[in-house]
Design a protein around this motif. Structure first.
Motif, short mmCIF file in Angstrom:
data_model
loop_
_atom_site.label_atom_id
_atom_site.label_comp_id
_atom_site.label_asym_id
_atom_site.label_seq_id
_atom_site.Cartn_x
_atom_site.Cartn_y
_atom_site.Cartn_z
N THR A 130 -0.40 7.06 11.96
CA THR A 130 0.72 7.18 11.03
C THR A 130 1.05 5.84 10.40
O THR A 130 1.28 5.74 9.19
N THR A 131 1.02 4.80 11.22
CA THR A 131 1.38 3.47 10.72
C THR A 131 0.44 3.02 9.61
O THR A 131 0.88 2.52 8.57
N VAL A 132 -0.86 3.21 9.81
CA VAL A 132 -1.81 2.74 8.79
C VAL A 132 -1.64 3.53 7.49
O VAL A 132 -1.77 2.97 6.40
N THR A 133 -1.29 4.81 7.60
CA THR A 133 -1.02 5.61 6.40
C THR A 133 0.15 5.03 5.62
O THR A 133 0.08 4.86 4.39
N LEU A 134 1.22 4.71 6.33
CA LEU A 134 2.43 4.24 5.67
C LEU A 134 2.29 2.80 5.16
O LEU A 134 2.80 2.46 4.09
N VAL A 135 1.58 1.97 5.92
CA VAL A 135 1.38 0.58 5.47
C VAL A 135 0.55 0.54 4.19
O VAL A 135 0.90 -0.14 3.22
N VAL A 136 -0.56 1.26 4.18
CA VAL A 136 -1.41 1.27 2.99
C VAL A 136 -0.70 1.97 1.83
O VAL A 136 -0.95 1.67 0.66
N LEU A 182 -9.31 6.69 11.10
CA LEU A 182 -8.31 5.67 10.76
C LEU A 182 -8.54 5.15 9.34
O LEU A 182 -7.58 4.97 8.57
N VAL A 183 -9.79 4.92 8.97
CA VAL A 183 -10.11 4.43 7.63
C VAL A 183 -9.76 5.48 6.57
O VAL A 183 -9.13 5.17 5.54
N PHE A 184 -10.15 6.74 6.80
CA PHE A 184 -9.87 7.80 5.83
C PHE A 184 -8.36 8.01 5.68
O PHE A 184 -7.86 8.25 4.57
N ARG A 185 -7.65 7.92 6.79
CA ARG A 185 -6.20 8.11 6.72
C ARG A 185 -5.55 6.96 5.94
O ARG A 185 -4.57 7.16 5.22
N ALA A 186 -6.08 5.76 6.11
CA ALA A 186 -5.57 4.63 5.34
C ALA A 186 -5.78 4.84 3.84
O ALA A 186 -4.88 4.61 3.03
N LEU A 187 -6.97 5.30 3.46
CA LEU A 187 -7.27 5.54 2.05
C LEU A 187 -6.43 6.69 1.49
O LEU A 187 -6.05 6.68 0.32
N GLN A 188 -6.13 7.67 2.34
CA GLN A 188 -5.24 8.75 1.91
C GLN A 188 -3.87 8.18 1.55
O GLN A 188 -3.20 8.65 0.64
N GLY A 189 -3.47 7.12 2.27
CA GLY A 189 -2.19 6.49 2.01
C GLY A 189 -2.07 5.89 0.63
O GLY A 189 -0.96 5.77 0.09
#
Length: 439
Positions: free
Chosen positions: A81-87, A132-139
Motif C-alpha cells: 500500500t505504501t509504495v502505491t501511495l508514495v509513487v 511491488l513494482v507493478f503496484r508502484a507503477l499502478q500508483g
C-alpha cells in the motif's frame, strides 16, 4: 376604446425572476447548471474516479490471500500500500503539470490507461518483488486521476454549487469500492484463494471501456482552455512554491499547508481503507461473505457521507466542513477499534457512521484545492498537494502494519486518528474560499 387586456398582477414573489425556480434550484440544480458539456465532463470524471477506486481496492481486499500465497508478514503487505501511495505523489504531480500544459481531458485519459494496465499486470506477478513494482507503477495513474478529473469538473461548476458538484464526484469512490467488494465476494466464493486474487487484479481492465467514451465525448471547459493557451507560465512547479512579497502574495504558504491538510486526512483514511478488511477477517473471524456484509455498511455510509459533505461544504464553508468531520472521524475510529469481542452487531452498526464521517471530510477537497490556485497552475497545485498528502500519509498504514504484530490490527488502527488531528491544525494556515470564482 382599447381592447388591450390589463396586465396580469401576480402575487408577490411569483413574478418571473422573483421567486420562480430557476435551472439551478432543486436537488439536482447543480447538475443542470453544468450544461451538456459539463455533464459529460462530470460523467467522465465520475467514472474515472469510480474505477480508480475499484482498481485501488483490489489490493486491500486480496491482502490476506496475497500474504498466504507469497508468505508475507504484516510489514510486507503494508509496504504494498505504501509504495502505491508514495509513487502516486509522483504520478499526481506529473499529471497535474500535464493537465496545465496539454489539457485536462488528455491528462485524464493517460492516467486511466496507466492505472488500468498495471492493475491487470499485478495479476500476473510471479513473486512479491514483481508485484511491488507493478503496484508502484499502478500508483502513477492512480495518483493523477482524481486531481485531473476534479479540476475538469470544477472549471465547469458555478461557485454556488462547486462544493456539492465535486462532492458528487468524490462519491464515485464509494461506488467503485462497492463494486470491488461485490466482485471480491463472488470471485473468492467461486475460486480458491491462490487463483482468486489474480482474477481480482485482472478485472482491473474495466476502465478500458471508459477510455473510449471519454476520448469521443468529453472536452475541457472553454474558458479554462483559453486561459491556459494565453498563459506561457502554465504548469509550473516553481510558481506553486513562490514565496509572497509585500505587493504580490505567493503560493508557497498555500502549498505547504494544503499538503499538510491532505497528509492528515489521507493518512487517517488510508489507514482504515487498507486494514479494515484484514481486521474484520483475521481479528473478528468473519468469512468472505461476512466481511463483505460488514463492508456494505461502511461503504453505504461513505456514499451518503460524500453527498452530505458536498452539500455542507457549500453551506458551512470549506474549512468548517473539514474541521467538523476531522473531529467526528477521529472519534469514530477510536470507538470502532475498541468494540469488545463478541459485540459484532455493534461493529456492524458503527460501520455506517465511520464510513460517513471519513468520507464527508473529503467532499470539499475538490472544490477547496481548485479554488486555492489560479488556472495556469491549478493542475500543478492540486496534483502536488493532494498526492503529496497521499505519499506522506502512506506512513500511517505502514506503521499500522508494523505495529499489528504486537498491538493487533484493531489496536494499531487508532493511529489513524492522529492524521485527523494534523488536518485540523493545517486549516489554521489556509483561507476560506467558499464563493470564489475560478478565473
Amino acid at each position: 376604446m382599447s381592447t388591450t387586456p390589463p396586465p396580469r398582477i401576480l402575487p408577490t414573489g411569483t413574478q418571473p425572476g422573483a421567486g420562480e425556480p430557476t435551472a439551478e434550484e432543486g436537488p439536482f440544480g447543480w447538475l443542470r447548471a453544468l450544461g451538456p458539456r459539463g455533464r459529460r465532463a462530470f460523467g467522465g470524471a465520475f467514472g474515472g474516479y469510480a474505477l480508480d477506486s475499484y482498481d485501488y481496492f483490489t489490493l486491500p481486499l486480496t491482502m490476506v490471500a496475497l500474504a498466504a500465497y507469497f508468505g508475507l508478514d504484516s510489514g510486507q503487505t503494508g509496504l504494498l500500500t505504501t509504495v502505491t501511495l508514495v509513487v502516486s505523489a509522483i504520478g499526481g504531480a506529473l499529471a497535474g503539470v500535464l493537465a496545465d500544459r496539454v489539457g485536462r481531458v488528455k491528462a485524464l485519459l493517460l492516467t486511466v490507461i496507466t492505472y488500468a494496465v498495471f492493475t491487470v499486470a499485478c495479476g500476473f506477478a510471479p513473486n512479491y518483488e514483481t508485484l511491488l513494482v507493478f503496484r508502484a507503477l499502478q500508483g502513477l495513474g492512480f495518483g493523477g486521476e482524481w486531481a485531473v478529473g476534479a479540476i475538469l469538473v470544477a472549471e465547469y461548476a458555478s461557485a454556488r454549487h462547486r462544493g456539492r458538484t465535486l462532492g458528487a464526484i468524490q462519491s464515485s469512490w464509494a461506488v467503485g469500492w462497492a463494486l470491488a467488494v461485490v466482485v471480491y465476494t463472488l470471485v473468492f466464493s467461486l475460486a480458491g484463494d491462490d487463483l482468486a486474487w489474480r482474477v481480482m487484479f485482472w478485472t482491473g481492465a474495466l476502465p478500458a471501456l471508459l477510455v473510449v467514451w471519454i476520448r469521443r465525448s468529453v472536452h475541457d471547459a472553454p474558458r479554462a482552455a483559453e486561459a491556459r493557451a494565453k498563459d506561457a507560465g502554465r504548469g509550473s512547479f516553481a510558481a506553486i512554491f513562490k514565496p509572497g512579497t509585500a505587493g504580490a502574495p505567493g503560493l508557497l504558504r498555500v502549498t505547504l499547508f494544503a499538503s499538510l491538510l491532505s497528509t492528515g486526512v489521507q493518512g487517517g483514511y488510508y489507514t482504515l481503507a487498507t486494514w479494515v478488511p484484514t481486521y474484520l477477517k483475521d481479528e473478528r473471524d468473519l468469512s468472505v461473505v461476512g466481511t463483505g456484509g460488514y463492508l456494505t455498511f461502511l461503504i453505504s455510509g461513505a456514499f451518503i457521507g460524500y453527498l452530505t459533505g458536498g452539500y455542507l461544504t457549500d453551506v458551512l464553508g470549506r474549512k468548517r466542513n473539514i474541521w467538523l468531520f476531522a473531529l467526528l472521524s477521529a472519534v469514530c475510529i477510536l470507538a470502532y477499534a475498541n468494540i469488545p469481542d463478541g459485540a459484532n452487531t455493534l461493529l456492524l452498526v458503527l460501520g455506517f457512521p465511520l464510513g460517513f464521517c471519513m468520507s464527508a471530510i473529503f467532499s470539499g477537497f475538490g472544490s477547496y484545492l481548485s479554488e486555492l490556485y489560479p488556472t495556469a497552475v491549478r493542475g500543478a497545485g492540486q496534483g502536488f498537494t493532494y498526492n503529496t498528502g497521499r505519499a506522506v500519509g502512506a506512513v500511517f498504514p505502514t506503521t499500522v502494519g508494523f505495529l499489528a504484530d504486537s498491538w493487533g490490527v484493531g489496536g494499531a488502527l487508532v493511529f489513524g486518528a492522529i492524521g485527523y488531528g494534523i488536518a485540523a491544525l493545517a486549516l489554521l494556515g489556509l483561507p476560506e474560499t467558499r464563493g470564489r470564482e475560478l478565473a
